[in-house]
Structures are given as C-alpha cells and as structure tokens.
Design a protein around this motif. Sequence first.
Motif, short mmCIF file in Angstrom:
data_model
loop_
_atom_site.label_atom_id
_atom_site.label_comp_id
_atom_site.label_asym_id
_atom_site.label_seq_id
_atom_site.Cartn_x
_atom_site.Cartn_y
_atom_site.Cartn_z
N HIS A 203 -0.20 -5.40 7.01
CA HIS A 203 -1.28 -5.44 6.02
C HIS A 203 -2.66 -5.35 6.67
O HIS A 203 -3.67 -5.61 6.03
CB HIS A 203 -1.21 -6.70 5.14
CG HIS A 203 0.14 -6.95 4.58
ND1 HIS A 203 0.59 -8.20 4.22
CD2 HIS A 203 1.19 -6.11 4.35
CE1 HIS A 203 1.83 -8.13 3.77
NE2 HIS A 203 2.22 -6.86 3.85
N GLN A 204 -2.71 -4.95 7.94
CA GLN A 204 -3.94 -4.81 8.68
C GLN A 204 -4.18 -3.34 9.00
O GLN A 204 -3.29 -2.50 8.85
CB GLN A 204 -3.88 -5.63 9.98
CG GLN A 204 -3.65 -7.11 9.73
CD GLN A 204 -3.59 -7.93 11.01
OE1 GLN A 204 -3.75 -9.14 10.97
NE2 GLN A 204 -3.36 -7.30 12.15
N VAL A 226 -8.56 -7.22 8.36
CA VAL A 226 -7.58 -8.30 8.41
C VAL A 226 -7.67 -9.12 7.12
O VAL A 226 -8.76 -9.60 6.78
CB VAL A 226 -7.82 -9.23 9.61
CG1 VAL A 226 -6.78 -10.35 9.62
CG2 VAL A 226 -7.78 -8.46 10.92
N PRO A 227 -6.56 -9.28 6.38
CA PRO A 227 -6.59 -10.17 5.21
C PRO A 227 -6.79 -11.61 5.66
O PRO A 227 -6.03 -12.13 6.49
CB PRO A 227 -5.19 -9.98 4.59
CG PRO A 227 -4.68 -8.70 5.14
CD PRO A 227 -5.26 -8.58 6.51
N LEU A 228 -7.83 -12.26 5.14
CA LEU A 228 -8.15 -13.64 5.49
C LEU A 228 -8.72 -14.33 4.26
O LEU A 228 -9.20 -13.68 3.33
CB LEU A 228 -9.19 -13.70 6.61
CG LEU A 228 -8.76 -13.26 8.02
CD1 LEU A 228 -9.98 -13.22 8.94
CD2 LEU A 228 -7.70 -14.19 8.58
N ALA A 229 -8.68 -15.65 4.28
CA ALA A 229 -9.31 -16.41 3.21
C ALA A 229 -10.82 -16.21 3.27
O ALA A 229 -11.39 -15.88 4.31
CB ALA A 229 -8.97 -17.90 3.36
N ARG A 349 -6.85 0.64 -3.89
CA ARG A 349 -6.52 1.08 -2.53
C ARG A 349 -6.62 -0.09 -1.56
O ARG A 349 -5.79 -0.24 -0.66
CB ARG A 349 -7.46 2.23 -2.13
CG ARG A 349 -7.38 2.68 -0.68
CD ARG A 349 -5.98 2.94 -0.19
NE ARG A 349 -5.25 3.87 -1.02
CZ ARG A 349 -3.92 4.01 -1.00
NH1 ARG A 349 -3.20 3.25 -0.20
NH2 ARG A 349 -3.32 4.88 -1.78
N ALA A 350 -7.65 -0.93 -1.71
CA ALA A 350 -7.79 -2.10 -0.84
C ALA A 350 -6.60 -3.03 -0.99
O ALA A 350 -6.09 -3.57 0.01
CB ALA A 350 -9.09 -2.83 -1.17
N LEU A 359 5.27 -5.65 -1.21
CA LEU A 359 6.23 -4.57 -1.45
C LEU A 359 5.52 -3.24 -1.65
O LEU A 359 5.99 -2.20 -1.17
CB LEU A 359 7.11 -4.90 -2.67
CG LEU A 359 8.08 -6.07 -2.49
CD1 LEU A 359 8.86 -6.31 -3.79
CD2 LEU A 359 9.05 -5.81 -1.34
N ALA A 360 4.37 -3.26 -2.34
CA ALA A 360 3.61 -2.03 -2.54
C ALA A 360 3.07 -1.52 -1.21
O ALA A 360 3.02 -0.31 -0.96
CB ALA A 360 2.47 -2.27 -3.52
N THR A 361 2.67 -2.44 -0.34
CA THR A 361 2.16 -2.03 0.97
C THR A 361 3.28 -1.41 1.81
O THR A 361 3.07 -0.38 2.47
CB THR A 361 1.54 -3.23 1.71
OG1 THR A 361 0.53 -3.80 0.88
CG2 THR A 361 0.92 -2.80 3.02
#
Length: 390
Positions: A203-204, A226-229, A349-350, A359-361
């Motif tokens: 996911h990055q 990077v996905p982060l809080a 897109r994001a 699952l979509a990613t």
Amino acid sequence: MALNVLVIGAGMGGLTTALALQQSGHRVEVVDRVTELRPVGAALSVWSNGVKVLKALGVGNAVEQASGRMNEMAYLTQDGRPLTRFSLQPLYDQVGQRACPIARATLQQLLLDAVGPDNVTLGLSCIDYRCDDSGILAEFADGSSRRADLIVIADGTHSRLRERALGRPVERRYCGYVNWNVRVAATLDLAPLDQWVQYVGDHQRVSMMPMSGDDDAREFYCFFDVPLAADTPNDSSRYREELSKHFAGWAEPVQKLIERIDPAAMARVEIHDIEPLETLVGERAAILGDAAHGMAPDLGQGGCQAMEDAWVLARALDDAGSDIDTALKAYDDARTRRVGEIVTRARQRAETTHGADPLATQAWYAELAEEDGTRIMGGMSKTILGGPLG
C-alpha cells in the motif's frame, strides 16, 4: 471594459489567472501573505491540459524547455520486478501535447516574470472583504484596504476567504497517507532518465519522474507515499530514518534514493482534500486553484486544474463583456462539475493506491501486471481532452 481585479494568492493558480486577465486587458494586482515566494513541494507534473493553457498564455515553450522528458512510464514491485512499461507517445499523439514535469520554483518564476513583479505584493495578508455599490473592498492585516471590481480567491487549500465567499465553513479531509517529496540528481542507477518509474507494494509507493530539461543537471522529482495516522511527528532530521524503516527490503534503487535525499530540501505533507464544492463563486468573487478544489495529488491534476480555472475565468469575462455576474455564472457552470469529478477520481485513486480497501489494492497490482498502457493512457486522455482547450 477593463476591470480592476485583485488576486489573493501568488501560487500557480493566482499567477496564471493574473497573466490570463492581463492579456485580456484587465488591471490586475496579486497579493500574498508570504514574504517570499517559496514553492511548497519539489515539482509539478504539468500534464498536457495544463501545458496547453500555458502555451496559450505565451509561457508554454519556456516551460517545455525547462521540463523533464517523460517518454515512458513503468511500474515495478517493491522488490524491483517489472509489472508494466509502455511508451507515452500514443497519449501525446492523441492529445496533441506532451507532459512537462517541472520544478515548482522554475514554473513559479516563469509565471512571475510574465505577470511582472511590480504587479505582485508580498507580505500582505487579506483577512476579509465586503461588497458595495462600488465593487469590493478588501481588508488586510496591516489595517490597509484596497478596492477592486472583482476578487479572485486563490490562496490555497487552507483559504478563509473561500469561506467568506461561500458563507459557510469548508473542512479539509485527511486522505490517509503521508507524502515525502524531493528533487535528486537523475542517474541511471536510479531509473532511466526519460522514464517515470513507480515502485508499489504494501500500500506504499515510490516515484521517480524526470523533471529537468537541463542536460547538464538532470533531476528526478521523487516522492514516497506511506499510509499513516494523521498528525504523526514531522521532524526533518528523521526523514531518512523514517523512510529507511518504511521501505526496508525494497529494491536497490529505492535504497540508493533514500541515501541520496537531502532531508533539508524535502517536504513531508499529510495529504488532504476537500469535498467537491457546490459552487466556485460568491458575490464579485471567483474561487480557484486549491481553494476551490484541493485534491489528492494521485492524478497529477491539482496544478493543471488551477491553470484551467484561470483560462476559463478570463474567457468568461471576455464573452460577457466584463459583466461580472454573467461571467461568474459562466465560470461556475464550466468548472464546478469538472473539478468536482476530478477531486472524486483523485480520492478514489488515492484509496486504491494506499490500501483503503486492501483487496482493491491487491487487485490493482494484479491489473498492472496485465497492463499494456491502454487503460492507463485512456484515463489520462479522458482527463486531458475534457479540458477547455481539448
């Protein structure tokens, strides 16, 4: 009839608007609260629709000369296995213009030179405005005021004047990921010099895009997602350490890139957008750029849409014979739906890229392995050709 126009914000949208309105014969003053124009972010991926506007305004050739040569596009897995690679020439042939990735500072300087520095006042913060029979009266933090026939609100995603124009608050929405972006010297051990390379996994994302037209000083525009809080610590002294941790085990070019970044020149941004607005105008006021449609950068259309805004507003005033109410309605009709759709698509897109639905990613990664460029360039073409200059 020539108008006196006050543009609030000297970013890409504000300066492009000033140039477009000047060329239509209007008297334009640009005001910005910053004391020095220091662009936020390393570079801008100006896609073909944006370049067409810049060319129509007379600065496009200079932009082309200063921009990177992005001839191909490639996706790789996090360990460096190719997913897809294809030429962008079919896209450029279809839309009639290549893309021009360019340093933000370079583009901003080109626009500033074209507008004329004497028409731009820095270090002056507009805090409010009101309308009366004579037009608008803008009020500034230093106690001064200025009159104009029309105010253009182009002061960015945090705009408070937008709320004044709309009569309601507008909340920013966190898109769920952090973006680090920086410029580095372009070398073949990182990526081909004419290829936009993206590594994806977990996911990055890591991206390297050619952005300099100077053969003696080629550079890549690089970013890390990077996905982060939200509200995680932002300490430039730890950028390299952070990225090394997030991208441990990724391909060798990614490791080399992290080693070569200059943390002091790097921006770290928590990505936000705003919900599509129902209108982009108020009384004697046009809202444009990030103030009108702050969006995730995942389509590379934020700057391009600001340029389209500028072009459409100038043409609306031309067509209306400078009748402000008529022009603002035409601008609103032309822009609200288009930018709203692009905000939504950028958000989608994001979410796909950054694992909002894992699952979509994973399905997207699988699609990339089967991609020959047709689907990706088809989406780009639709966006580009939907612009005001086709």
